[in-house]
Design an enzyme around this catalytic site. Sequence first.
Site, PDB file in Angstrom:
ATOM      1  N   GLY A  93      52.629  49.293  25.420  1.00  0.00           N
ATOM      2  CA  GLY A  93      51.441  49.826  24.758  1.00  0.00           C
ATOM      3  C   GLY A  93      51.100  48.960  23.565  1.00  0.00           C
ATOM      4  N   HIS A 477      17.728  30.509  40.247  1.00  0.00           N
ATOM      5  CA  HIS A 477      17.292  30.801  38.876  1.00  0.00           C
ATOM      6  C   HIS A 477      18.157  30.097  37.840  1.00  0.00           C
ATOM      7  CE1 HIS A 477      14.281  33.601  40.242  1.00  0.00           C
ATOM      8  NE2 HIS A 477      15.182  34.163  41.034  1.00  0.00           N
ATOM      9  N   LYS A 566      49.918  43.315  37.333  1.00  0.00           N
ATOM     10  CA  LYS A 566      49.280  44.177  38.342  1.00  0.00           C
ATOM     11  C   LYS A 566      48.671  45.440  37.736  1.00  0.00           C
ATOM     12  CE  LYS A 566      49.232  45.335  42.969  1.00  0.00           C
ATOM     13  NZ  LYS A 566      48.137  44.466  43.396  1.00  0.00           N
TER      14      LYS A 566
HETATM   15  C1  F6R Z   1      42.610  41.376  41.479  1.00  0.00           C
HETATM   16  C2  F6R Z   1      43.164  42.581  40.926  1.00  0.00           C
HETATM   17  C3  F6R Z   1      42.549  43.156  39.688  1.00  0.00           C
HETATM   18  C4  F6R Z   1      42.518  44.704  39.793  1.00  0.00           C
HETATM   19  C5  F6R Z   1      42.025  45.305  38.468  1.00  0.00           C
HETATM   20  C6  F6R Z   1      41.934  46.815  38.554  1.00  0.00           C
HETATM   21  O1  F6R Z   1      43.287  40.989  42.629  1.00  0.00           O
HETATM   22  O2  F6R Z   1      44.114  43.104  41.427  1.00  0.00           O
HETATM   23  O3  F6R Z   1      41.279  42.666  39.463  1.00  0.00           O
HETATM   24  O4  F6R Z   1      41.695  45.062  40.842  1.00  0.00           O
HETATM   25  O5  F6R Z   1      42.896  44.968  37.436  1.00  0.00           O
HETATM   26  O6  F6R Z   1      43.156  47.388  38.850  1.00  0.00           O
HETATM   27  P1  F6R Z   1      43.286  48.818  39.486  1.00  0.00           P
HETATM   28  O7  F6R Z   1      42.708  48.774  40.840  1.00  0.00           O
HETATM   29  O8  F6R Z   1      44.765  49.079  39.502  1.00  0.00           O
HETATM   30  O9  F6R Z   1      42.549  49.759  38.590  1.00  0.00           O
END
Ligand code: F6R
Length: 571
Positions: A93, A477, A566
Amino acid sequence: MCGIIGLISEQEFTLKEAFMKLKKLEYRGYDSFGYYDTEILIKKTGHIDIPRKNKKSKIAILHTRWATHGGVTDYNAHPHQSCDKNITIVHNGIIENYQELKDDLIKRGHKFRSETDSEVVAHYFEEKLKTKSIKESCVDFINEIKGTFAVLLIKKDENRIYALKRDSPLVLGICNNKNILASDIYAFSDISDEAIFFENDEFAIVEKDNYMFFDQHGKKINKKIQKFLWEQEESEKKKFRHYMIKEIMEEPKVVKRLLFSFKTEQKSNFNKFIELIKKSKKILFIAAGTSYHASLLGVYYLHECGIEAQTLIASEFRHFATIDKETIVIAVTQSGETMDVIDGLKYAQKKRAKIISIVNVPYSTIQRMSEVSLNILAGQEVCVAATKSFVNQVTILLAIAKEFGFKINLDTLAPRIESMLKQENKIKKIAAEIYMKNDIYVLGRGLSYPVAREVALKIKEISYIHAEGMMGGELKHGTIALIEKGTPVIALISNKDYDMLSNAKEVEARGANVIKVANELNGDINVPTSNDGKFGVLAAIFGQLLTYHMALERNLPIDKPRNLAKSVTVK
Ligand code: F6R
C-alpha cells in the site's frame, strides 16, 4: 501490487516451503523480495530466489515488492525493522502521511535505513510501544495513518502475527495446523478452501491455532469463514516455455467452462445481472488496461442491439462520469483488486449507483463490493499479461449482449478459437519479419477498434515495441505523418469493412507494410468466423500470439515484463 505473506504454524516449515508460497504471489511485483522469521532477515533485489539454507521456523513474514517509494535496492526491500529490531513489518500500500510521520520519528531519535514509506510503520510501532500496548498501538495506527495498507507485523518476543488492513487486500487462510495471511487466496488455495477476508480498518492477532479480529476501535468482532470455489489450473508450465503461451492455449477450455457455468452454477447470477441492466436508466462500465478494451467491446455489442452504454477508464472515472441512483456501474476486472477501479466504484457508491461486476478472482475486493458478480472462470493467470481472462471477459459480454438481441452462436466460439490457435506458425512468421521494428500501428474500426488497442497494448508490454492502436478513420487526422516505407501496420478488417479497407490502402500507398487480419477476404491472417462478435475475440488472439513470438525473438522475460505487476493496487 506487492505481495505479502505471514505464516504461523504448529509444525515447523522450511525456508523453501515459505518461499514457494511467496513465489505464488510474485506476479504482484518482482522488483525485490524478503523474509523474516525472528532469527534471520533476508532482503534482496531481483526475482525471488529460493534460499538453499536448510532452515526451519514456525513463524515468518515475506514480501515481494513492486517499487513505489524508493528505488529498487536491497535496503528498500521489505521487511523493515524498528531501530531496536524488536518490530519487523511487511507492507503493501502507500502511507500517504509518511513524510510527516518520518520527520516526527526522526526528531524522536529514530534512524531510518531505507527511502520507503513503509519503514515508518516499524518505527511508528516502536515509538507507540513505549507508552501503549500493541493492541492500542494497532488502534492508533488505523486512526492516525493516511493511505492504504495491508501490514503484517512480528514482535520479536511474541509468537503471533499482527495484521492490519485498509484498501490493500488481505486474507487469512484457514489451513490445517497453520494460519496463513496473504494478499490473496493464491498463496494457499492449493491447501485450503476456507478463508476470512479482512474489511477496511480491521486488524487481527493471529496465532498458530487461534485468531482474533478487531474493528478500528479495538472492539472484538466475529468474522465469517468463507468457503471459496476456485478453478485451480495446473500451475506448472509443463511442456510450455512460458505461462503466456500456456494460458493462450487454455482459451478454448476456459470459454467452454464459462459458457457451461451460465447454464449451471452461474445461471441465477447471470439472470440477475441481466435484470439489473434492464432496470437501469444508464449503463456505465469501468475498467483499466486490457479489461477496459474488453468493456469497450461490450459497449459496441450492446450498441449493436440498440442499448445505450458507455465505458470509462477507471483512473479518470471520477472526472468524467455523471451518475445517480438509476445508473448501473459494471466493473470489468481480472484481479478484482485494481485500485483505480475500486476508487471509481467508491465514487459510484457515494452517488448511490448500483454496482455489478465481471471478475476473475473470487472474493476479491471488487466482487465483494458488488450487488451481483459474474465469475470470469479463466482460472489463475500467472503471466502478467492478460490473455485468457480477456477472452472470457469478452465472452461474458457477448453472452449478455445476446440476451438483448445480439446475433451470435456462442457454442462455436471455442472451436473457432482452436482454429485460430492453429495458425500459430503463420503468425510466428509475421513476428519474425517485424520484431526488430521500432513502431507498429494497429488499425481498427467499430468492433475492431477496441481490439486494435488491445493488440497494441500487448505489443508494448510484452515485446517492448512502441505500438499504437488506433481508429482507422483517425489516422488521416495526424498520425499518418509517421508512416514511412516499411512501417508495419496491422489492419483488422471484419466483414469487408470498406472504410477499414480504404484506411489500409491509404497507408499502403505511403509504403507501409500492411498486415491484413481479416475474414471474408484474403488476408495475411484469415479469421475463421463471419460473426462480428467472434471476430473481436479471434483478432485479439492473433495479437496475443504475435506479441508472444516477437518477444521470444527478442529474448524478453515474457511472463514478467519489466516494471509491471499483475494486480495494480496503487492509484
Ligand atoms: C495487460 C493487463 C493490464 C490489466 C489492467 C487491469 O495485459 O493485464 O492492462 O488489464 O491492469 O487489471 P484488472 O483486469 O485486474 O483490473
